[in-house]
Design a protein around this motif. Structure first.
Motif, PDB file in Angstrom:
ATOM      1  N   LEU A  57       0.791  -0.675  -0.237  1.00  0.00           N
ATOM      2  CA  LEU A  57      -0.114  -0.179   0.372  1.00  0.00           C
ATOM      3  C   LEU A  57       1.223   1.341  -0.036  1.00  0.00           C
ATOM      4  O   LEU A  57       1.702   1.137   0.773  1.00  0.00           O
ATOM      5  CB  LEU A  57      -1.049   0.196   1.733  1.00  0.00           C
ATOM      6  CG  LEU A  57      -2.215  -0.478   1.354  1.00  0.00           C
ATOM      7  CD1 LEU A  57      -2.505  -1.316   2.572  1.00  0.00           C
ATOM      8  CD2 LEU A  57      -3.040  -0.294  -0.367  1.00  0.00           C
ATOM      9  N   LYS A  58       0.443   2.214  -0.687  1.00  0.00           N
ATOM     10  CA  LYS A  58       0.856   3.318  -0.816  1.00  0.00           C
ATOM     11  C   LYS A  58      -0.208   4.471  -0.619  1.00  0.00           C
ATOM     12  O   LYS A  58      -1.299   4.075  -0.410  1.00  0.00           O
ATOM     13  CB  LYS A  58       1.606   3.574  -2.389  1.00  0.00           C
ATOM     14  CG  LYS A  58       2.309   2.798  -2.909  1.00  0.00           C
ATOM     15  CD  LYS A  58       2.368   3.066  -4.146  1.00  0.00           C
ATOM     16  CE  LYS A  58       2.682   2.038  -5.751  1.00  0.00           C
ATOM     17  NZ  LYS A  58       3.914   2.465  -6.266  1.00  0.00           N
ATOM     18  N   PRO A  59       1.051   5.492   0.230  1.00  0.00           N
ATOM     19  CA  PRO A  59      -0.108   6.966   1.012  1.00  0.00           C
ATOM     20  C   PRO A  59      -0.959   7.167  -0.581  1.00  0.00           C
ATOM     21  O   PRO A  59      -1.860   7.775   0.124  1.00  0.00           O
ATOM     22  CB  PRO A  59       0.636   7.979   0.655  1.00  0.00           C
ATOM     23  CG  PRO A  59       2.173   7.845   1.364  1.00  0.00           C
ATOM     24  CD  PRO A  59       1.664   6.319   0.439  1.00  0.00           C
ATOM     25  N   GLU A  60      -0.864   7.683  -1.972  1.00  0.00           N
ATOM     26  CA  GLU A  60      -1.871   7.579  -2.732  1.00  0.00           C
ATOM     27  C   GLU A  60      -3.097   6.311  -3.125  1.00  0.00           C
ATOM     28  O   GLU A  60      -3.864   6.639  -3.255  1.00  0.00           O
ATOM     29  CB  GLU A  60      -1.312   7.746  -3.693  1.00  0.00           C
ATOM     30  CG  GLU A  60      -0.464   6.690  -4.665  1.00  0.00           C
ATOM     31  CD  GLU A  60       1.452   6.722  -4.790  1.00  0.00           C
ATOM     32  OE1 GLU A  60       1.498   7.073  -2.980  1.00  0.00           O
ATOM     33  OE2 GLU A  60       1.721   6.644  -5.599  1.00  0.00           O
ATOM     34  N   ASP A  61      -3.237   5.020  -2.189  1.00  0.00           N
ATOM     35  CA  ASP A  61      -4.314   4.137  -1.796  1.00  0.00           C
ATOM     36  C   ASP A  61      -5.459   5.002  -1.195  1.00  0.00           C
ATOM     37  O   ASP A  61      -6.340   4.437  -1.322  1.00  0.00           O
ATOM     38  CB  ASP A  61      -3.777   3.261  -1.553  1.00  0.00           C
ATOM     39  CG  ASP A  61      -2.756   2.797  -2.561  1.00  0.00           C
ATOM     40  OD1 ASP A  61      -1.841   2.101  -2.538  1.00  0.00           O
ATOM     41  OD2 ASP A  61      -3.112   2.661  -3.957  1.00  0.00           O
ATOM     42  N   THR A  62      -4.537   5.711  -0.166  1.00  0.00           N
ATOM     43  CA  THR A  62      -5.642   6.339   1.006  1.00  0.00           C
ATOM     44  C   THR A  62      -7.030   6.627   0.628  1.00  0.00           C
ATOM     45  O   THR A  62      -7.036   7.591  -0.928  1.00  0.00           O
ATOM     46  CB  THR A  62      -5.238   7.422   1.330  1.00  0.00           C
ATOM     47  OG1 THR A  62      -3.811   6.782   2.301  1.00  0.00           O
ATOM     48  CG2 THR A  62      -6.485   8.329   3.224  1.00  0.00           C
ATOM     49  N   ALA A  63      -8.339   6.714   0.396  1.00  0.00           N
ATOM     50  CA  ALA A  63      -9.357   6.994   0.062  1.00  0.00           C
ATOM     51  C   ALA A  63     -10.394   5.499   0.245  1.00  0.00           C
ATOM     52  O   ALA A  63     -10.301   4.905   1.028  1.00  0.00           O
ATOM     53  CB  ALA A  63      -9.740   6.265  -1.317  1.00  0.00           C
ATOM     54  N   VAL A  64     -11.662   6.085   0.341  1.00  0.00           N
ATOM     55  CA  VAL A  64     -12.757   5.903   1.112  1.00  0.00           C
ATOM     56  C   VAL A  64     -13.083   4.271  -0.569  1.00  0.00           C
ATOM     57  O   VAL A  64     -13.184   5.068  -1.638  1.00  0.00           O
ATOM     58  CB  VAL A  64     -14.172   6.458   0.738  1.00  0.00           C
ATOM     59  CG1 VAL A  64     -15.245   5.430   1.657  1.00  0.00           C
ATOM     60  CG2 VAL A  64     -13.763   7.325   1.973  1.00  0.00           C
ATOM     61  N   TYR A  65     -13.193   3.490  -0.353  1.00  0.00           N
ATOM     62  CA  TYR A  65     -13.307   1.772  -0.701  1.00  0.00           C
ATOM     63  C   TYR A  65     -14.620   1.579  -1.026  1.00  0.00           C
ATOM     64  O   TYR A  65     -15.266   1.623   0.035  1.00  0.00           O
ATOM     65  CB  TYR A  65     -12.493   0.772  -0.587  1.00  0.00           C
ATOM     66  CG  TYR A  65     -11.527   1.285  -0.923  1.00  0.00           C
ATOM     67  CD1 TYR A  65     -10.765   2.395  -0.100  1.00  0.00           C
ATOM     68  CD2 TYR A  65     -10.212   0.403  -1.993  1.00  0.00           C
ATOM     69  CE1 TYR A  65      -8.545   2.628  -0.772  1.00  0.00           C
ATOM     70  CE2 TYR A  65      -8.954   1.694  -2.244  1.00  0.00           C
ATOM     71  CZ  TYR A  65      -8.115   1.626  -1.363  1.00  0.00           C
ATOM     72  OH  TYR A  65      -6.893   2.023  -2.367  1.00  0.00           O
ATOM     73  N   TYR A  66     -15.812   1.400  -1.950  1.00  0.00           N
ATOM     74  CA  TYR A  66     -16.618   0.880  -2.374  1.00  0.00           C
ATOM     75  C   TYR A  66     -17.070  -0.674  -2.980  1.00  0.00           C
ATOM     76  O   TYR A  66     -15.966  -0.813  -4.214  1.00  0.00           O
ATOM     77  CB  TYR A  66     -17.607   2.081  -3.559  1.00  0.00           C
ATOM     78  CG  TYR A  66     -18.021   3.843  -2.289  1.00  0.00           C
ATOM     79  CD1 TYR A  66     -16.585   3.866  -2.503  1.00  0.00           C
ATOM     80  CD2 TYR A  66     -18.402   3.238  -1.153  1.00  0.00           C
ATOM     81  CE1 TYR A  66     -16.573   5.775  -2.413  1.00  0.00           C
ATOM     82  CE2 TYR A  66     -18.562   4.792  -1.090  1.00  0.00           C
ATOM     83  CZ  TYR A  66     -17.882   5.746  -0.679  1.00  0.00           C
ATOM     84  OH  TYR A  66     -17.718   6.934  -0.704  1.00  0.00           O
ATOM     85  N   CYS A  67     -17.372  -1.033  -2.607  1.00  0.00           N
ATOM     86  CA  CYS A  67     -17.839  -2.481  -3.793  1.00  0.00           C
ATOM     87  C   CYS A  67     -19.404  -2.284  -4.066  1.00  0.00           C
ATOM     88  O   CYS A  67     -20.056  -1.788  -3.506  1.00  0.00           O
ATOM     89  CB  CYS A  67     -17.734  -3.662  -2.453  1.00  0.00           C
ATOM     90  SG  CYS A  67     -19.375  -3.820  -1.163  1.00  0.00           S
ATOM     91  N   ALA A  68     -19.048  -2.429  -5.455  1.00  0.00           N
ATOM     92  CA  ALA A  68     -20.034  -2.728  -5.874  1.00  0.00           C
ATOM     93  C   ALA A  68     -21.141  -4.519  -7.635  1.00  0.00           C
ATOM     94  O   ALA A  68     -20.175  -3.953  -7.625  1.00  0.00           O
ATOM     95  CB  ALA A  68     -20.276  -0.876  -7.096  1.00  0.00           C
TER      96      ALA A  68
END
Length: 120
Positions: A84-95
């Motif tokens: 993991l990288k700092p740029e992977d920081t996010a809210v992750y959604y499944c769909a």
């Protein structure tokens, strides 16, 4: 159909997390499921997708080789995130939807999101 995403958290750069997405609903039988993510101030973007009952996956170039999408024999889908990288920081959604696609419009059902923070 309801989707519940979980598994997010705080991790140091280089670490790993596994996100889970659990589906509920008697008639749940999508063609494909996916993960998207949205970082602060950015638009939601595609991460990975998989066909539900057969092989076939798609990945964003930014996560290829680090992330893996897979499912189990129940109504669960996962996103294994390594390196993991700092740029992977996010809210992750499944769909879930009826087309194996990188486009948000092809997915009809969405989970509520789980937050991933990667510290440097």
């Amino acid at each position: 159909v309801q989707l519940q995403a979980s598994g997010g958290g705080l991790v140091q750069a280089g670490g790993s997390l596994r996100l889970s997405c659990t589906a509920s609903g008697r008639s749940f039988s999508p063609y494909a499921m996916s993960w998207f993510r949205q970082a602060p101030g950015n638009e939601r973007e595609f991460v990975a997708a998989t066909r539900w009952s057969a092989g076939g996956t798609l990945y964003a170039d930014s996560v290829k080789g680090r992330f893996a999408i897979f499912r189990d024999n129940a109504k669960n889908m996962y996103l294994q995130m390594n390196g993991l990288k700092p740029e992977d920081t996010a809210v992750y959604y499944c769909a879930a939807g009826f087309s194996l696609s990188r486009g948000q419009r092809d997915y009809d059902y969405w989970g509520q999101g789980t937050e991933v923070t990667v510290s440097s």
